[in-house]
Design an enzyme around this catalytic site. Sequence first.
Site, PDB file in Angstrom:
ATOM      1  N   ASP A  43       8.867 -30.939  23.501  1.00 38.89           N
ATOM      2  CA  ASP A  43      10.104 -31.056  24.253  1.00 38.89           C
ATOM      3  C   ASP A  43      10.628 -32.443  23.952  1.00 38.89           C
ATOM      4  OD1 ASP A  43      12.054 -30.032  26.089  1.00 38.89           O
ATOM      5  OD2 ASP A  43      11.335 -31.505  27.508  1.00 38.89           O
ATOM      6  N   SER A  44      11.795 -32.523  23.370  1.00 39.30           N
ATOM      7  CA  SER A  44      12.298 -33.827  22.958  1.00 39.30           C
ATOM      8  C   SER A  44      13.498 -34.241  23.800  1.00 39.30           C
ATOM      9  CB  SER A  44      12.671 -33.805  21.474  1.00 39.30           C
ATOM     10  OG  SER A  44      13.657 -32.817  21.254  1.00 39.30           O
TER      11      SER A  44
END
Length: 108
Positions: A43-44
Amino acid sequence: MKLVQPENLADVDETGDTFMANARLKAEQCAPVPGSQWILAEDSGFVVNALAKKYGLDPFPGIKSNRWLTPEIRKALLGVSSDTPTTEEERNKSIIALLKDTKDRLGA
């Protein structure tokens, strides 16, 4: 090792309160994929420490990196009145505007 990428994997509802929590949700959704021994998920986003707590987000924008620029905030920062999804360019311009305002208030 063979890479098994699930097809037709539905978008995960990112309800976690950290990048790690959202990555875990994504990994858990992939866990039932046949033939998989390892699950890798990410998850960026990004964090601008100078804007901590802006719009109630701490870190800012953190896990809301793609969703913090609401139509109301977009209108206030960019003068754009639209309910269409924001663009990366609009989000970038908004961050720059907020940072300029922060710099002015700090007397830098």
